[in-house]
Motif scaffolding. Structure first.
Motif: not given
Length: 289
Positions: A70, A74, A77
């Motif tokens: 994760r 992120e 992103r």
């Protein structure tokens, strides 16, 4: 070598790779001097190389999966959102022309109740190579993600969210599952099951079943994927031409679906978990009555 062949077919100069004999760039210096960086290393290095190259303002084309957790997702992103260069991920099913045409035809009729997408890898021996040395290797991210991308891209279901799953370790000598079933809900109310089967030693196939009640349409792809098409299309997108490979956002979404399953339902093949089976039960009957 397929990346090299694709770039050179466009007349682009390639550094860091010698095709005869095959020799990859192994130095940590000089590789950021290029305009386009191709990341085709082991899965556990994809994110670090992509991040560095994007941070240096380069265009980056990366093999799947780009991330493994994760925090990396992120960061990817945020990095792609503000990067000067384009970012592309190789999703090879986007270039299987006959398969796509047959899928489009199967999706035209209304009344779809559920969709099954399966990938039969047929290369079980490869789970014993470098993949076995990566402690948190997942066949869902490593192999199944291009199926998720295809369904999201073509089927018009809106968001897809994992709701349950079954992980099976057929080969008990492995530390990872070699079969994964992922049960999902979708924004349009169509249930989706993804199956990633890496247990077979031969027989490479992609298969999609589109269900309308008791009526089903089956689409198969047994042709080898075009390993150069993604690179060629990415270069076209840099040149401002039509883009067929996934956008940065589409890449993030496909990874998020796979990662959500990995986070919630494990990586290492506890197939008998009552929790996993219970969570899947209400949509499992959609596919196996």
């Amino acid at each position: 070598i397929e990346h090299y062949r694709a770039y050179t077919s466009l007349g682009l100069a390639v550094t860091g790779y010698d095709p005869d004999p095959p020799l990859y760039w192994r130095s940590d210096e000089g590789w950021l001097d290029a305009d386009i960086i191709s990341v085709c290393t082991w899965d556990d290095t994809h994110f670090s190389y992509s991040k560095r190259a994007l941070g240096a303002g380069k265009h980056v084309f990366c093999e799947k999966p780009v991330i493994r957790n994760r925090a990396e997702l992120e960061e990817l992103r945020n990095t792609t959102r503000f990067a000067a260069g384009r970012f592309g991920c190789n999703m090879p099913l986007r270039y299987q022309t006959t398969f796509l045409l047959e899928l489009d035809a199967a999706l035209k009729e209304p009344g779809i109740t559920s969709i099954e997408a399966e990938y039969h890898w047929g290369r079980h021996n490869k789970l014993y190579g470098w993949r076995k040395t990566i402690g948190d290797y997942s066949i869902v991210l490593g192999a199944g993600i291009h199926l998720v991308d295809l369904v999201q891209w073509k089927c018009g279901l809106g968001w897809i969210k994992p709701k349950g799953g079954l992980l099976t370790r057929q080969d008990k000598s492995l530390d990872v599952a070699d079969i994964a079933d992922i049960y999902c809900n979708s924004e349009k109310g169509v249930d989706v099951r993804f199956r990633v089967d890496c247990s077979d030693k031969e027989g490479h196939e992609h298969l999609i079943r589109v269900h309308r009640g008791e009526k089903s349409t089956v689409i198969r792809n047994t042709l080898p994927t075009d390993k150069q098409a993604g690179v060629l299309n990415f270069v076209k997108s840099i040149q401002g031409k039509e883009r067929q490979n996934p956008t940065e956002l589409e890449t993030i979404i496909a990874h998020d679906v796979c990662l959500t399953f990995v986070e919630q339902f494990g990586k290492t093949g506890a197939a008998e978990s009552a929790r996993i089976q219970w969570l899947a039960e209400d949509i499992k009957s959609t596919f196996w009555s």
